[in-house]
Design an enzyme around this catalytic site. Structure first.
Site, short mmCIF file in Angstrom:
data_model
loop_
_atom_site.label_atom_id
_atom_site.label_comp_id
_atom_site.label_asym_id
_atom_site.label_seq_id
_atom_site.Cartn_x
_atom_site.Cartn_y
_atom_site.Cartn_z
N THR A 1 88.07 57.96 -35.09
CA THR A 1 86.95 58.02 -34.15
C THR A 1 86.53 59.48 -34.05
O THR A 1 87.20 60.29 -33.40
CB THR A 1 87.36 57.49 -32.76
OG1 THR A 1 87.97 56.21 -32.93
CG2 THR A 1 86.15 57.37 -31.86
N LYS B 1 88.74 62.55 -25.41
CA LYS B 1 87.97 63.02 -26.59
C LYS B 1 86.78 62.10 -26.86
O LYS B 1 85.65 62.54 -27.06
CB LYS B 1 88.93 63.07 -27.78
CG LYS B 1 88.36 63.37 -29.14
CD LYS B 1 88.24 62.20 -30.09
CE LYS B 1 89.40 61.32 -30.31
NZ LYS B 1 89.16 60.19 -31.23
N LYS C 1 81.06 52.86 -32.41
CA LYS C 1 82.46 52.96 -31.97
C LYS C 1 82.55 53.73 -30.64
O LYS C 1 83.23 53.30 -29.71
CB LYS C 1 83.29 53.65 -33.07
CG LYS C 1 84.68 54.06 -32.66
CD LYS C 1 85.55 52.88 -32.27
CE LYS C 1 86.86 53.36 -31.64
NZ LYS C 1 87.57 52.28 -30.93
P1 NAP Z 1 97.98 59.45 -33.09
O1 NAP Z 1 99.07 58.44 -33.00
O2 NAP Z 1 98.00 60.60 -32.13
O3 NAP Z 1 97.96 60.00 -34.60
C1 NAP Z 1 97.12 61.08 -34.93
C2 NAP Z 1 97.30 61.41 -36.40
O4 NAP Z 1 96.49 62.57 -36.69
C3 NAP Z 1 98.72 61.77 -36.81
O5 NAP Z 1 98.92 61.40 -38.15
C4 NAP Z 1 98.71 63.29 -36.67
O6 NAP Z 1 99.69 63.94 -37.45
C5 NAP Z 1 97.34 63.60 -37.23
N1 NAP Z 1 96.82 64.90 -36.80
C6 NAP Z 1 96.52 65.30 -35.54
N2 NAP Z 1 96.04 66.56 -35.55
C7 NAP Z 1 96.07 66.96 -36.85
C8 NAP Z 1 95.67 68.15 -37.52
N3 NAP Z 1 95.16 69.20 -36.84
N4 NAP Z 1 95.82 68.22 -38.86
C9 NAP Z 1 96.33 67.16 -39.55
N5 NAP Z 1 96.71 66.00 -38.99
C10 NAP Z 1 96.57 65.91 -37.65
O7 NAP Z 1 96.54 58.77 -32.93
P2 NAP Z 1 96.12 57.25 -33.19
O8 NAP Z 1 96.27 56.51 -31.91
O9 NAP Z 1 96.76 56.76 -34.43
O10 NAP Z 1 94.55 57.45 -33.43
C11 NAP Z 1 94.03 57.87 -34.70
C12 NAP Z 1 92.50 57.76 -34.64
O11 NAP Z 1 92.15 56.38 -34.41
C13 NAP Z 1 91.85 58.55 -33.51
O12 NAP Z 1 90.61 59.04 -33.96
C14 NAP Z 1 91.65 57.51 -32.43
O13 NAP Z 1 90.61 57.86 -31.55
C15 NAP Z 1 91.34 56.28 -33.24
N6 NAP Z 1 91.67 54.98 -32.63
C16 NAP Z 1 92.81 54.80 -31.92
C17 NAP Z 1 93.09 53.55 -31.35
C18 NAP Z 1 94.35 53.31 -30.54
O14 NAP Z 1 94.39 52.32 -29.77
N7 NAP Z 1 95.39 54.11 -30.67
C19 NAP Z 1 92.20 52.48 -31.53
C20 NAP Z 1 91.04 52.68 -32.30
C21 NAP Z 1 90.78 53.94 -32.84
P3 NAP Z 1 101.17 64.23 -36.83
O15 NAP Z 1 101.93 62.97 -37.02
O16 NAP Z 1 101.67 65.37 -37.63
O17 NAP Z 1 100.97 64.59 -35.37
#
Ligand code: NAP
Length: 300
Positions: A94, A239, A170
């Protein structure tokens, strides 16, 4: 298909597993390598740099935010410099409308393919291959990626040629979810303070006029006050609120509710709820009602 997968957080790890289960061959990269190593046992090849995952049919990014996507896309050893001539960059995070437009332009200038395909659904849906995917970009490129979407999602919506349109949909959807969370928090506080069991209250609503998944999912979390572990972190929800407001500002569209919820996010984060699920916004409504930590007994 040969697929690179970059970003194995709550969402990405489940999505990558679904691709492996469907028989696709994966090269995976994650900033913290341990999360990538977990997938090696299931057949994925772990690579050292984002660019090493970019020579197959597609590379998927599922990263936290704009900064993370920019960081792995631009610069030496990263996606754009390494993307194969026939490799599609599928951006599923997102991210902002502005960054999606910039990615589209930069890939176009380099003669490379880019589509946006953000998703609806929490980590449990990602693990089960039940996401809703909103895809936009050149129709042929979206069609080439359909087998991947079929492995990760229960339905793909195609939104036309402009990738950032998918990002705007989204962000608009997530704004709607925050309105649901906020209103559920306020009504649960109201009824709980009057002594009504929140589970009973939500059972009545979700069995009648509000029989939608969003009310059931978030109503359940709020009634149980189960904000940890976070399925979607408060800081990531904040965010998305900021990105929706930025998109609205660019189009001169006032979003008064989003502005109010922006400050509720700030309050929640300032009060130490940043790592909890974003539905902990409901906790603020409870505290404002004198319900302490959200417990049933009002403060004297
Ligand atoms: P998350 O668990 O916090 O995972 C974030 C990922 O991004 C991890 O692989 C993290 O690596 C990586 N990352 C963060 N900062 C970084 C950087 N500066 N450089 C390289 N890698 C970096 O988040 P998530 O819940 O999976 O969400 C991922 C995306 O999907 C987001 O955009 C979110 O808005 C979207 N989304 C989430 C949901 C939900 O319910 N969770 C639903 C729909 C969409 P590390 O492991 O090293 O920290």
């Amino acid at each position: 298909m040969d697929v690179g997968f970059i970003g194995l957080g709550h969402m990405g790890s489940g999505m990558a597993r679904c691709l492996l289960k469907a028989g696709h061959r994966l090269k995976v990269y994650n900033r913290s390598r341990d999360k990538a190593e977990k997938l090696a046992a299931e057949g994925a090849v772990v690579v050292d740099r984002p660019g090493d995952a970019c020579r197959g049919d597609a590379v998927i990014t599922m990263l936290a935010d704009d900064g993370a996507v920019e960081g792995v896309t631009f610069g030496e050893g990263n996606i754009l410099a390494s993307l194969g001539q026939n490799t599609v960059h599928v951006s599923m995070s997102t991210i902002s409308v502005a960054l999606s437009d910039r990615l589209s332009q930069a890939h176009g200038k380099a003669g490379r393919a880019y589509i946006a395909a953000p998703v609806f659904g929490r980590p449990d849906a990602a693990a089960a291959g039940k996401l809703f995917i909103v895809a936009a970009g050149p129709a042929k490129t979206v069609a080439r990626c359909q087998p991947l979407f079929d492995a990760m999602g229960q339905k793909t919506f195609e939104l036309g040629e402009k990738p950032s349109a998918a990002n705007l949909v989204k962000l608009s959807g997530n704004f709607l979810i925050t309105v649901v969370i906020e209103s559920l928090g306020e009504t649960v506080a109201l009824t709980r303070k009057a002594g009504i069991d929140p589970h009973k209250f939500l059972d009545i609503l979700t069995s009648s006029l509000f029989a939608a998944p969003i009310y059931k999912t978030y109503g359940g979390i709020i009634a149980d006050q189960k904000f940890e572990p976070a399925g979607f972190k408060m800081t990531l929800g904040f965010k998305d609120n900021r990105l929706a407001l930025a998109a609205a500002e660019a189009l001169a569209v006032p979003l008064p509710l989003a502005s109010q919820i922006h400050d509720h996010f700030l309050t929640a984060i300032a009060q130490g709820h940043g790592d909890r699920d974003w539905s902990a916004l409901a906790q603020l409504a409870a505290e404002n009602a004198g319900l302490g930590d959200g417990h049933a007994t009002p403060r004297a």
